[in-house]
Scaffold this motif. Structure first.
Motif, PDB file in Angstrom:
ATOM      1  N   SER A 171       0.824  -0.980   0.242  1.00 51.47           N
ATOM      2  CA  SER A 171      -0.020   0.287  -0.212  1.00 51.47           C
ATOM      3  C   SER A 171       0.333   1.019   0.444  1.00 51.47           C
ATOM      4  CB  SER A 171      -0.968   0.356   1.172  1.00 51.47           C
ATOM      5  OG  SER A 171      -0.730   0.513   2.629  1.00 51.47           O
ATOM      6  N   LEU A 172       2.422   1.301   0.035  1.00 45.62           N
ATOM      7  CA  LEU A 172       3.496   1.898   0.212  1.00 45.62           C
ATOM      8  C   LEU A 172       3.304   3.000  -1.191  1.00 45.62           C
ATOM      9  CD1 LEU A 172       5.063   1.002   3.409  1.00 45.62           C
ATOM     10  CD2 LEU A 172       4.169   3.292   3.407  1.00 45.62           C
ATOM     11  N   GLY A 173       2.792   1.574  -1.908  1.00 45.60           N
ATOM     12  CA  GLY A 173       3.124   2.223  -3.317  1.00 45.60           C
ATOM     13  C   GLY A 173       4.352   1.599  -4.296  1.00 45.60           C
ATOM     14  N   PHE A 174       5.341   0.781  -3.229  1.00 47.14           N
ATOM     15  CA  PHE A 174       6.580   0.432  -4.240  1.00 47.14           C
ATOM     16  C   PHE A 174       6.627  -1.236  -3.736  1.00 47.14           C
ATOM     17  CE2 PHE A 174       7.594   0.937   0.293  1.00 47.14           C
ATOM     18  CZ  PHE A 174       8.158  -0.460   0.731  1.00 47.14           C
ATOM     19  N   GLY A 175       6.948  -1.715  -4.589  1.00 42.55           N
ATOM     20  CA  GLY A 175       8.030  -3.103  -4.638  1.00 42.55           C
ATOM     21  C   GLY A 175       6.662  -4.091  -5.669  1.00 42.55           C
ATOM     22  N   THR A 176       6.632  -5.508  -5.570  1.00 36.50           N
ATOM     23  CA  THR A 176       6.146  -6.076  -6.583  1.00 36.50           C
ATOM     24  C   THR A 176       6.492  -7.449  -5.735  1.00 36.50           C
ATOM     25  OG1 THR A 176       6.932  -6.190  -8.160  1.00 36.50           O
ATOM     26  CG2 THR A 176       6.132  -4.712  -8.985  1.00 36.50           C
ATOM     27  N   ALA A 177       5.201  -8.648  -6.263  1.00 36.12           N
ATOM     28  CA  ALA A 177       5.250  -9.411  -5.830  1.00 36.12           C
ATOM     29  C   ALA A 177       5.097 -10.579  -6.734  1.00 36.12           C
ATOM     30  CB  ALA A 177       3.992 -10.011  -5.054  1.00 36.12           C
ATOM     31  N   GLN A 178       6.791 -11.426  -7.187  1.00 37.20           N
ATOM     32  CA  GLN A 178       6.251 -12.219  -7.809  1.00 37.20           C
ATOM     33  C   GLN A 178       6.435 -14.295  -7.596  1.00 37.20           C
ATOM     34  OE1 GLN A 178       6.516 -10.897 -10.953  1.00 37.20           O
ATOM     35  NE2 GLN A 178       6.668  -8.762 -10.837  1.00 37.20           N
ATOM     36  N   SER A 179       6.125 -14.007  -6.320  1.00 37.61           N
ATOM     37  CA  SER A 179       6.118 -15.488  -6.237  1.00 37.61           C
ATOM     38  C   SER A 179       5.592 -15.473  -4.934  1.00 37.61           C
ATOM     39  CB  SER A 179       7.567 -16.104  -5.910  1.00 37.61           C
ATOM     40  OG  SER A 179       7.488 -15.040  -4.260  1.00 37.61           O
ATOM     41  N   TRP A 180       4.558 -16.693  -3.844  1.00 36.72           N
ATOM     42  CA  TRP A 180       4.066 -16.382  -3.177  1.00 36.72           C
ATOM     43  C   TRP A 180       4.803 -16.447  -1.784  1.00 36.72           C
ATOM     44  CZ3 TRP A 180      -1.188 -16.894  -2.023  1.00 36.72           C
ATOM     45  CH2 TRP A 180      -1.570 -16.920  -3.093  1.00 36.72           C
ATOM     46  N   PRO A 181       5.815 -16.616  -1.537  1.00 40.14           N
ATOM     47  CA  PRO A 181       6.844 -15.880  -0.364  1.00 40.14           C
ATOM     48  C   PRO A 181       6.841 -14.488  -0.539  1.00 40.14           C
ATOM     49  CG  PRO A 181       8.204 -17.545  -1.206  1.00 40.14           C
ATOM     50  CD  PRO A 181       6.913 -17.511  -2.171  1.00 40.14           C
ATOM     51  N   GLU A 182       6.782 -13.176  -1.082  1.00 43.57           N
ATOM     52  CA  GLU A 182       7.055 -11.821  -1.993  1.00 43.57           C
ATOM     53  C   GLU A 182       5.231 -11.561  -1.456  1.00 43.57           C
ATOM     54  OE1 GLU A 182       8.169 -11.215  -5.790  1.00 43.57           O
ATOM     55  OE2 GLU A 182      10.382 -10.898  -5.107  1.00 43.57           O
ATOM     56  N   ALA A 183       4.459 -12.673  -1.595  1.00 43.51           N
ATOM     57  CA  ALA A 183       2.835 -11.770  -1.441  1.00 43.51           C
ATOM     58  C   ALA A 183       2.624 -12.447   0.323  1.00 43.51           C
ATOM     59  CB  ALA A 183       1.666 -13.395  -2.074  1.00 43.51           C
ATOM     60  N   LEU A 184       3.306 -13.065   0.814  1.00 45.14           N
ATOM     61  CA  LEU A 184       3.469 -13.294   2.541  1.00 45.14           C
ATOM     62  C   LEU A 184       3.631 -12.623   3.289  1.00 45.14           C
ATOM     63  CD1 LEU A 184       3.492 -17.474   2.697  1.00 45.14           C
ATOM     64  CD2 LEU A 184       1.657 -15.660   2.920  1.00 45.14           C
ATOM     65  N   ALA A 185       5.215 -11.902   2.410  1.00 52.09           N
ATOM     66  CA  ALA A 185       5.548 -10.436   3.008  1.00 52.09           C
ATOM     67  C   ALA A 185       4.850  -9.868   3.356  1.00 52.09           C
ATOM     68  CB  ALA A 185       6.981 -10.652   2.655  1.00 52.09           C
ATOM     69  N   VAL A 186       4.136  -9.672   2.319  1.00 54.01           N
ATOM     70  CA  VAL A 186       3.539  -8.041   2.111  1.00 54.01           C
ATOM     71  C   VAL A 186       2.342  -8.093   3.487  1.00 54.01           C
ATOM     72  CG1 VAL A 186       1.702  -7.272   0.768  1.00 54.01           C
ATOM     73  CG2 VAL A 186       3.731  -8.080  -0.746  1.00 54.01           C
ATOM     74  N   SER A 187       1.709  -9.350   3.598  1.00 52.95           N
ATOM     75  CA  SER A 187       1.323  -9.650   4.891  1.00 52.95           C
ATOM     76  C   SER A 187       1.395  -8.819   6.427  1.00 52.95           C
ATOM     77  CB  SER A 187       0.137 -11.135   4.538  1.00 52.95           C
ATOM     78  OG  SER A 187       1.196 -12.054   4.938  1.00 52.95           O
ATOM     79  N   LEU A 188       2.368  -9.601   6.049  1.00 55.88           N
ATOM     80  CA  LEU A 188       3.371  -8.650   7.216  1.00 55.88           C
ATOM     81  C   LEU A 188       3.525  -6.993   7.269  1.00 55.88           C
ATOM     82  CD1 LEU A 188       6.554 -11.492   7.304  1.00 55.88           C
ATOM     83  CD2 LEU A 188       4.432 -11.836   8.731  1.00 55.88           C
ATOM     84  N   LEU A 189       3.776  -6.991   6.794  1.00 55.91           N
ATOM     85  CA  LEU A 189       3.660  -5.204   6.237  1.00 55.91           C
ATOM     86  C   LEU A 189       2.111  -4.960   7.057  1.00 55.91           C
ATOM     87  CD1 LEU A 189       3.973  -2.193   5.863  1.00 55.91           C
ATOM     88  CD2 LEU A 189       3.619  -3.168   3.481  1.00 55.91           C
TER      89      LEU A 189
END
Length: 445
Positions: A171-189
């Protein structure tokens, strides 16, 4: 020694059960209080955002009026702008009173330019306007956006499979998620946002409300005659409420308990005269006398409980209100958060207010459910009774489901009890419902 070792083993087992079983009750209370405080703070910030937007509009009108007054045109707008400023300040006082102690309004400020320039109330309102239109607006925006971004980032792994490949992950406007680990990292945010909400929003709400509580309250130079008149009126209401309560108790004892005891005396006298010649008839009279004595005792207990319910001393306000809700004919839920006990008279007033409101809801409102919410904070006890009935209670000076303020009970009785403690009462009941009764009382000591 063996007994001591066995006891230690049992204590170890208990600790193991506590570690592996349900969470500790104290931790639960802390979590519930933190969630409740954060939720209330977010609601307060959101409501403050509304008045902050209006403050920004009034501030812009004041700037336009000041500029155009140099040409003389803006002088015609001064009364309207001052009226808007005072009305907005009054709205902010009412908003702050919903979330804490009442902000006592000063004397009505002047509406003419020359008088307003030297009036302390107007100057204090202008200082509040600038702060609320800037800092208050910023805090309100943050308070509204934080829950949105927390939800967005927390549930991002559920939305990620359907998002475009080049979509921004956070939601901060940066970063893309190319895999499940990256998507889960966003949930930590998102979890981090939730932690910020729990930790910072109560302080943000206090910071947003601070200028209003300092600058919109009556200053030290305010004429106290209105306050003295108000206290005189509430003292008279307290005396009237006390006299009405004494008359009610006397009437209950005279019409109920006393008549029962007279009946017992008459029946005992008749039984004593018949015991020799008609034992069967005397036994029947004694049975009737016993029944009348039991009814007198029950009525006497009812009267004594109406003076100061013992359930308040035994179970506290939360337990007493839970008992009222359980006895109500309409399904009713209670939510009481009062960590510290209030004065006994204040708790008794809160108890009777809820009892009267629930009785009238059950009799007259046609509601399917009701709710009682109590909060103790800032030295005040806030009480809220809601129902989903037909509404229009109080539209013609009615209490909840009662026959009107002139009926002797209902809203008049509640208002007198509240006024006796220098409290406030608000009733909202549009056509079709819902009906909401709000009472604010000082906790006392």
């Amino acid at each position: 020694m063996a007994i001591r070792d066995t006891a230690a083993d049992e204590r170890g087992d208990e600790r193991g059960k506590n570690r592996g079983g349900e969470p500790d009750a104290g931790l639960k209370d802390v979590v519930v209080r933190a969630l409740g405080a954060a939720g209330g703070a977010v609601g307060q910030l959101a409501s403050g955002l509304g008045t902050a937007l209006l403050a920004l509009l009034v501030l812009a009108l004041l700037a336009v009026t000041a500029v155009t007054s140099l040409a003389g045109v803006g002088l015609l707008m001064v009364p309207a702008v001052l009226g808007a400023l005072h009305a907005l300040a009054g709205r902010e006082r009412a908003r702050l009173a919903r979330y804490g102690p009442e902000v006592v309004a000063p004397d009505p400020p002047p509406m003419r330019l020359r008088s307003a320039l030297v009036d302390s109330t107007t100057r204090r309102e202008l200082r509040w306007l600038v702060r609320h239109a800037t800092l208050g607006l910023l805090l309100g925006l943050i308070g509204v956006l934080l829950p949105l971004v927390a939800v967005r980032d927390s549930v991002f792994p559920l939305l990620w499979p359907f998002a475009p490949e080049d979509a921004t992950a956070t939601s901060l406007g940066f970063g893309t998620a190319q895999s499940w680990p990256e998507a889960l990292a966003v949930s930590l945010l998102g979890v981090g946002w939730i932690a910020i909400i729990l930790g910072l929003t109560p302080g943000m709400a206090r910071l947003q409300a601070g200028p209003g509580r300092r600058l919109l309250a009556a200053g030290p130079d305010t004429d106290l005659s209105l306050r003295i008149a108000e206290l005189t009126s509430t003292r008279a209401a307290a005396l009237d409420a006390h006299a009405t309560e004494l008359r009610r108790i006397e009437r209950s004892l005279h019409d109920g308990t006393q008549n029962r005891l007279v009946t017992v005396t008459v029946l005992l006298g008749a039984a004593r005269r018949q015991v020799a010649r008609d034992p069967a008839g005397a036994d029947e009279l004694l049975e009737r006398a016993q029944s009348a004595a039991e009814q007198a005792l029950a009525e006497l207990r009812t009267v004594s409980r109406s003076i100061l319910p013992p359930v308040l001393a035994d179970r506290g306000l939360a337990g007493a209100l839970s008992g009222l809700a359980a006895e109500c004919a309409v399904p009713c839920r209670t939510d009481v958060e009062a960590p510290e006990r209030c004065a006994a008279s204040v708790e008794a007033t809160a108890y009777f207010v809820v009892a009267e409101a629930l009785t009238n809801i059950a009799k007259h409102s046609g509601a399917g459910q009701a709710a009682v919410t109590v909060r103790a904070r800032g030295g005040r006890l806030h009480l809220r009774v809601e129902d989903d009935g037909r509404g229009e209670a109080g539209g013609t000076s009615q209490a909840i489901g009662t026959g009107g303020e002139n009926g002797g009970s209902g809203l008049t009785g509640i208002r007198r009890r509240v006024a006796a403690h220098d409290g406030t009462l608000r009733l909202t009941s549009p056509a079709g419902g819902p009906t909401t009764l709000e009472v604010d009382l000082p906790c006392g000591s």
